[in-house]
Design an enzyme around this catalytic site. Sequence first.
Site, mmCIF file in Angstrom:
data_model
loop_
_atom_site.group_PDB
_atom_site.id
_atom_site.type_symbol
_atom_site.label_atom_id
_atom_site.label_comp_id
_atom_site.label_asym_id
_atom_site.label_seq_id
_atom_site.Cartn_x
_atom_site.Cartn_y
_atom_site.Cartn_z
ATOM 1 N N LYS A 61 -7.184 -21.954 1.963
ATOM 2 C CA LYS A 61 -6.545 -21.965 3.295
ATOM 3 C C LYS A 61 -5.042 -21.723 3.169
ATOM 4 O O LYS A 61 -4.214 -22.448 3.735
ATOM 5 C CB LYS A 61 -6.816 -23.267 4.037
ATOM 6 C CG LYS A 61 -8.298 -23.460 4.345
ATOM 7 C CD LYS A 61 -8.565 -24.497 5.390
ATOM 8 C CE LYS A 61 -10.043 -24.614 5.694
ATOM 9 N NZ LYS A 61 -10.870 -25.166 4.593
ATOM 10 N N PRO A 166 -18.648 -22.548 8.684
ATOM 11 C CA PRO A 166 -18.973 -23.923 8.291
ATOM 12 C C PRO A 166 -19.385 -24.722 9.538
ATOM 13 O O PRO A 166 -19.514 -24.171 10.630
ATOM 14 C CB PRO A 166 -17.649 -24.436 7.733
ATOM 15 C CG PRO A 166 -16.600 -23.687 8.490
ATOM 16 C CD PRO A 166 -17.201 -22.364 8.908
ATOM 17 N N GLN A 171 -22.017 -31.700 10.170
ATOM 18 C CA GLN A 171 -21.066 -31.564 11.276
ATOM 19 C C GLN A 171 -21.734 -31.111 12.589
ATOM 20 O O GLN A 171 -21.053 -30.773 13.564
ATOM 21 C CB GLN A 171 -19.939 -30.592 10.905
ATOM 22 C CG GLN A 171 -19.067 -31.100 9.767
ATOM 23 C CD GLN A 171 -17.883 -30.179 9.513
ATOM 24 O OE1 GLN A 171 -17.013 -30.018 10.364
ATOM 25 N NE2 GLN A 171 -17.856 -29.567 8.347
HETATM 26 P P1 BMP Z 1 -20.033 -29.684 4.895
HETATM 27 O O1 BMP Z 1 -21.219 -28.695 5.068
HETATM 28 O O2 BMP Z 1 -20.297 -30.672 3.829
HETATM 29 O O3 BMP Z 1 -19.587 -30.268 6.196
HETATM 30 O O4 BMP Z 1 -18.808 -28.803 4.318
HETATM 31 C C1 BMP Z 1 -18.101 -27.893 5.090
HETATM 32 C C2 BMP Z 1 -17.063 -27.192 4.270
HETATM 33 O O5 BMP Z 1 -16.401 -26.223 5.094
HETATM 34 C C3 BMP Z 1 -15.968 -28.090 3.713
HETATM 35 O O6 BMP Z 1 -15.527 -27.538 2.478
HETATM 36 C C4 BMP Z 1 -14.829 -27.961 4.734
HETATM 37 O O7 BMP Z 1 -13.567 -28.148 4.147
HETATM 38 C C5 BMP Z 1 -15.003 -26.511 5.183
HETATM 39 N N1 BMP Z 1 -14.538 -26.231 6.556
HETATM 40 C C6 BMP Z 1 -15.029 -26.928 7.637
HETATM 41 O O8 BMP Z 1 -15.865 -27.831 7.505
HETATM 42 N N2 BMP Z 1 -14.561 -26.616 8.882
HETATM 43 C C7 BMP Z 1 -13.645 -25.636 9.106
HETATM 44 O O9 BMP Z 1 -13.290 -25.386 10.246
HETATM 45 C C8 BMP Z 1 -13.177 -24.902 8.003
HETATM 46 C C9 BMP Z 1 -13.654 -25.200 6.733
HETATM 47 O O10 BMP Z 1 -13.235 -24.502 5.705
#
Ligand code: BMP
Length: 214
Positions: A61, A166, A171
Amino acid sequence: MSEKRVILSLDITDEPSALRLAEQLEGEIFAIKIGLASIIVNGGKYIRDMSSYAKVICDFKSADIPKTNAQIAQKALEYNAWGIIVQAFTGKDAIKASVDVSDRLKVFSLVSMTHEGASYFIDKHVEEMAKISIEAGVYGIVAPGNRPETLAKVRKLVGEKKIISPGIGVQGGDPITAIKNGSDYVIIGRTIYESKDPLGTVKEINRAISAVIR
Ligand code: BMP
Protein backbone atom coordinates in the site's frame (compact mmCIF):
# COMPACT_ATOMS: atom_id res chain seq x y z
CA MET A 1 -9.87 -26.22 -16.31
CA SER A 2 -10.81 -22.57 -15.77
CA GLU A 3 -8.34 -20.03 -14.45
CA LYS A 4 -8.11 -19.86 -10.68
CA ARG A 5 -9.78 -16.81 -9.17
CA VAL A 6 -8.54 -16.90 -5.58
CA ILE A 7 -5.65 -14.78 -4.33
CA LEU A 8 -4.50 -16.18 -1.01
CA SER A 9 -3.86 -13.40 1.52
CA LEU A 10 -1.11 -15.10 3.48
CA ASP A 11 -1.08 -12.87 6.56
CA ILE A 12 0.82 -15.24 8.80
CA THR A 13 4.37 -14.26 9.62
CA ASP A 14 5.92 -17.60 10.49
CA GLU A 15 7.83 -18.37 7.29
CA PRO A 16 7.93 -22.19 7.52
CA SER A 17 4.16 -22.35 8.15
CA ALA A 18 3.46 -19.85 5.37
CA LEU A 19 5.63 -21.74 2.87
CA ARG A 20 4.01 -25.05 3.81
CA LEU A 21 0.59 -23.57 3.11
CA ALA A 22 1.80 -22.05 -0.17
CA GLU A 23 3.12 -25.44 -1.26
CA GLN A 24 -0.13 -27.12 -0.31
CA LEU A 25 -2.35 -24.61 -2.13
CA GLU A 26 -0.26 -23.58 -5.15
CA GLY A 27 -2.31 -25.56 -7.67
CA GLU A 28 -5.59 -24.05 -6.51
CA ILE A 29 -4.84 -20.33 -6.38
CA PHE A 30 -4.06 -17.51 -8.81
CA ALA A 31 -1.52 -15.70 -6.61
CA ILE A 32 -0.40 -15.07 -3.04
CA LYS A 33 -0.66 -11.65 -1.42
CA ILE A 34 1.86 -10.92 1.31
CA GLY A 35 2.03 -7.90 3.59
CA LEU A 36 4.49 -5.73 5.44
CA ALA A 37 4.30 -7.72 8.67
CA SER A 38 5.73 -10.77 6.88
CA ILE A 39 8.52 -8.68 5.38
CA ILE A 40 9.38 -7.10 8.75
CA VAL A 41 9.72 -10.55 10.28
CA ASN A 42 11.36 -12.39 7.39
CA GLY A 43 13.06 -9.80 5.20
CA GLY A 44 12.82 -9.21 1.46
CA LYS A 45 14.09 -12.71 0.70
CA TYR A 46 10.66 -13.93 1.81
CA ILE A 47 9.20 -12.55 -1.44
CA ARG A 48 11.61 -14.68 -3.46
CA ASP A 49 11.01 -17.77 -1.32
CA MET A 50 7.25 -17.40 -1.74
CA SER A 51 7.55 -16.77 -5.48
CA SER A 52 8.71 -20.34 -6.05
CA TYR A 53 5.13 -21.42 -5.27
CA ALA A 54 2.97 -18.71 -6.85
CA LYS A 55 2.89 -15.20 -8.25
CA VAL A 56 3.52 -12.87 -5.32
CA ILE A 57 1.61 -9.62 -4.88
CA CYS A 58 3.29 -7.34 -2.35
CA ASP A 59 0.60 -5.58 -0.40
CA PHE A 60 2.72 -2.60 0.64
CA LYS A 61 0.00 0.00 0.00
CA SER A 62 2.73 2.41 -1.01
CA ALA A 63 1.56 5.92 -0.19
CA ASP A 64 4.59 8.14 -0.55
CA ILE A 65 6.21 10.63 -2.89
CA PRO A 66 7.00 9.29 -6.39
CA LYS A 67 10.70 8.67 -5.68
CA THR A 68 9.99 6.57 -2.60
CA ASN A 69 7.13 4.67 -4.23
CA ALA A 70 9.44 3.85 -7.14
CA GLN A 71 12.14 2.62 -4.77
CA ILE A 72 9.69 0.31 -2.98
CA ALA A 73 8.42 -1.08 -6.30
CA GLN A 74 11.96 -1.56 -7.62
CA LYS A 75 13.04 -3.50 -4.52
CA ALA A 76 9.90 -5.67 -4.63
CA LEU A 77 10.67 -6.49 -8.27
CA GLU A 78 14.30 -7.32 -7.47
CA TYR A 79 13.03 -9.90 -4.99
CA ASN A 80 10.79 -11.38 -7.70
CA ALA A 81 7.41 -9.86 -6.86
CA TRP A 82 4.83 -10.29 -9.64
CA GLY A 83 2.69 -7.39 -8.45
CA ILE A 84 2.44 -4.59 -5.94
CA ILE A 85 -0.45 -2.70 -4.33
CA VAL A 86 -0.25 1.09 -4.02
CA GLN A 87 -2.62 3.66 -2.56
CA ALA A 88 -4.37 5.82 -5.18
CA PHE A 89 -5.00 8.80 -2.89
CA THR A 90 -1.39 9.96 -3.12
CA GLY A 91 -2.03 11.12 -6.70
CA LYS A 92 -1.31 10.26 -10.31
CA ASP A 93 2.42 11.03 -10.17
CA ALA A 94 2.91 8.78 -7.14
CA ILE A 95 0.97 5.90 -8.75
CA LYS A 96 2.77 6.35 -12.07
CA ALA A 97 6.17 6.24 -10.37
CA SER A 98 5.42 2.62 -9.40
CA VAL A 99 4.03 1.80 -12.85
CA ASP A 100 7.12 3.23 -14.58
CA VAL A 101 9.51 0.96 -12.68
CA SER A 102 9.01 -1.96 -15.09
CA ASP A 103 6.56 -3.64 -17.45
CA ARG A 104 7.30 -6.80 -15.51
CA LEU A 105 5.71 -5.51 -12.29
CA LYS A 106 1.90 -5.38 -12.16
CA VAL A 107 0.70 -2.38 -10.20
CA PHE A 108 -2.68 -2.53 -8.46
CA SER A 109 -4.11 0.72 -7.20
CA LEU A 110 -6.42 0.78 -4.19
CA VAL A 111 -9.48 3.01 -4.70
CA SER A 112 -11.78 1.95 -1.86
CA MET A 113 -11.57 -0.22 1.23
CA THR A 114 -13.54 -2.85 3.07
CA HIS A 115 -13.75 -1.32 6.53
CA GLU A 116 -16.17 1.23 7.97
CA GLY A 117 -13.57 3.98 8.11
CA ALA A 118 -13.41 4.00 4.30
CA SER A 119 -16.57 6.10 4.34
CA TYR A 120 -14.84 9.09 5.99
CA PHE A 121 -12.49 10.05 3.17
CA ILE A 122 -11.66 7.37 0.63
CA ASP A 123 -15.20 6.65 -0.52
CA LYS A 124 -15.81 10.29 -1.30
CA HIS A 125 -13.15 10.13 -4.02
CA VAL A 126 -13.52 6.72 -5.63
CA GLU A 127 -14.27 8.13 -9.08
CA GLU A 128 -11.27 10.47 -9.17
CA MET A 129 -8.99 7.76 -7.82
CA ALA A 130 -10.17 5.26 -10.44
CA LYS A 131 -9.63 7.88 -13.14
CA ILE A 132 -6.08 8.80 -12.13
CA SER A 133 -5.20 5.13 -11.67
CA ILE A 134 -6.20 4.39 -15.26
CA GLU A 135 -4.35 7.48 -16.49
CA ALA A 136 -1.25 6.37 -14.57
CA GLY A 137 -1.37 3.06 -16.45
CA VAL A 138 -2.01 0.58 -13.65
CA TYR A 139 -2.55 -3.10 -14.42
CA GLY A 140 -5.38 -3.45 -11.93
CA ILE A 141 -7.49 -2.04 -9.15
CA VAL A 142 -8.22 -3.11 -5.58
CA ALA A 143 -11.90 -2.64 -4.65
CA PRO A 144 -13.97 -4.04 -1.78
CA GLY A 145 -15.50 -7.48 -2.21
CA ASN A 146 -17.84 -7.02 0.74
CA ARG A 147 -19.47 -3.88 -0.73
CA PRO A 148 -21.17 -4.90 -3.98
CA GLU A 149 -22.48 -1.43 -4.86
CA THR A 150 -19.06 0.17 -4.60
CA LEU A 151 -17.55 -2.72 -6.49
CA ALA A 152 -20.08 -2.45 -9.32
CA LYS A 153 -19.43 1.28 -9.51
CA VAL A 154 -15.68 0.71 -9.72
CA ARG A 155 -16.19 -1.91 -12.44
CA LYS A 156 -18.08 0.64 -14.55
CA LEU A 157 -15.31 3.20 -14.01
CA VAL A 158 -12.37 0.99 -14.93
CA GLY A 159 -13.64 -0.95 -17.96
CA GLU A 160 -11.59 -4.08 -18.61
CA LYS A 161 -8.92 -3.50 -15.95
CA LYS A 162 -8.44 -6.38 -13.57
CA ILE A 163 -10.16 -5.91 -10.21
CA ILE A 164 -8.95 -7.80 -7.15
CA SER A 165 -11.16 -7.77 -4.05
CA PRO A 166 -10.61 -8.41 -0.35
CA GLY A 167 -13.38 -8.44 2.25
CA ILE A 168 -14.49 -12.01 1.57
CA GLY A 169 -15.47 -14.41 4.36
CA VAL A 170 -14.57 -13.00 7.77
CA GLN A 171 -15.30 -9.43 6.62
CA GLY A 172 -18.73 -10.38 5.34
CA GLY A 173 -18.38 -10.61 1.57
CA ASP A 174 -18.93 -13.73 -0.49
CA PRO A 175 -16.93 -14.70 -3.56
CA ILE A 176 -19.90 -15.19 -5.88
CA THR A 177 -21.44 -11.79 -5.16
CA ALA A 178 -18.02 -10.18 -5.61
CA ILE A 179 -17.40 -11.89 -8.96
CA LYS A 180 -20.92 -11.04 -10.16
CA ASN A 181 -20.36 -7.40 -9.28
CA GLY A 182 -17.11 -7.04 -11.14
CA SER A 183 -14.23 -8.74 -9.33
CA ASP A 184 -11.84 -10.80 -11.42
CA TYR A 185 -10.08 -12.26 -8.39
CA VAL A 186 -11.10 -12.55 -4.76
CA ILE A 187 -8.50 -11.99 -2.05
CA ILE A 188 -9.08 -14.36 0.86
CA GLY A 189 -7.05 -14.72 4.04
CA ARG A 190 -8.39 -15.97 7.35
CA THR A 191 -11.23 -18.01 5.84
CA ILE A 192 -8.56 -20.16 4.22
CA TYR A 193 -5.52 -20.12 6.50
CA GLU A 194 -7.52 -20.44 9.72
CA SER A 195 -9.62 -23.25 8.28
CA LYS A 196 -9.05 -26.79 9.55
CA ASP A 197 -8.80 -27.86 5.92
CA PRO A 198 -7.33 -25.00 3.83
CA LEU A 199 -7.06 -27.09 0.66
CA GLY A 200 -10.67 -28.30 0.92
CA THR A 201 -11.83 -24.74 1.61
CA VAL A 202 -10.09 -23.33 -1.47
CA LYS A 203 -11.36 -26.18 -3.65
CA GLU A 204 -14.89 -25.50 -2.47
CA ILE A 205 -14.56 -21.77 -3.24
CA ASN A 206 -13.14 -22.62 -6.69
CA ARG A 207 -16.07 -24.97 -7.38
CA ALA A 208 -18.57 -22.28 -6.40
CA ILE A 209 -16.84 -19.67 -8.58
CA SER A 210 -16.57 -21.97 -11.63
CA ALA A 211 -20.32 -22.42 -11.49
CA VAL A 212 -20.86 -18.70 -12.15
CA ILE A 213 -18.08 -17.84 -14.59
CA ARG A 214 -17.92 -18.89 -18.20
P1 BMP B 1 -9.02 -11.54 5.43
O1 BMP B 1 -9.60 -12.39 4.27
O2 BMP B 1 -8.37 -12.39 6.45
O3 BMP B 1 -10.01 -10.56 5.97
O4 BMP B 1 -7.80 -10.69 4.80
C1 BMP B 1 -8.00 -9.61 3.95
C2 BMP B 1 -6.68 -9.06 3.48
O5 BMP B 1 -6.93 -7.99 2.56
C3 BMP B 1 -5.80 -8.48 4.57
O6 BMP B 1 -4.44 -8.66 4.20
C4 BMP B 1 -6.12 -6.98 4.54
O7 BMP B 1 -5.03 -6.20 4.96
C5 BMP B 1 -6.38 -6.77 3.05
N1 BMP B 1 -7.30 -5.66 2.73
C6 BMP B 1 -8.57 -5.61 3.26
O8 BMP B 1 -8.99 -6.48 4.03
N2 BMP B 1 -9.37 -4.56 2.92
C7 BMP B 1 -8.98 -3.56 2.07
O9 BMP B 1 -9.76 -2.67 1.79
C8 BMP B 1 -7.70 -3.64 1.51
C9 BMP B 1 -6.87 -4.71 1.83
O10 BMP B 1 -5.68 -4.80 1.29
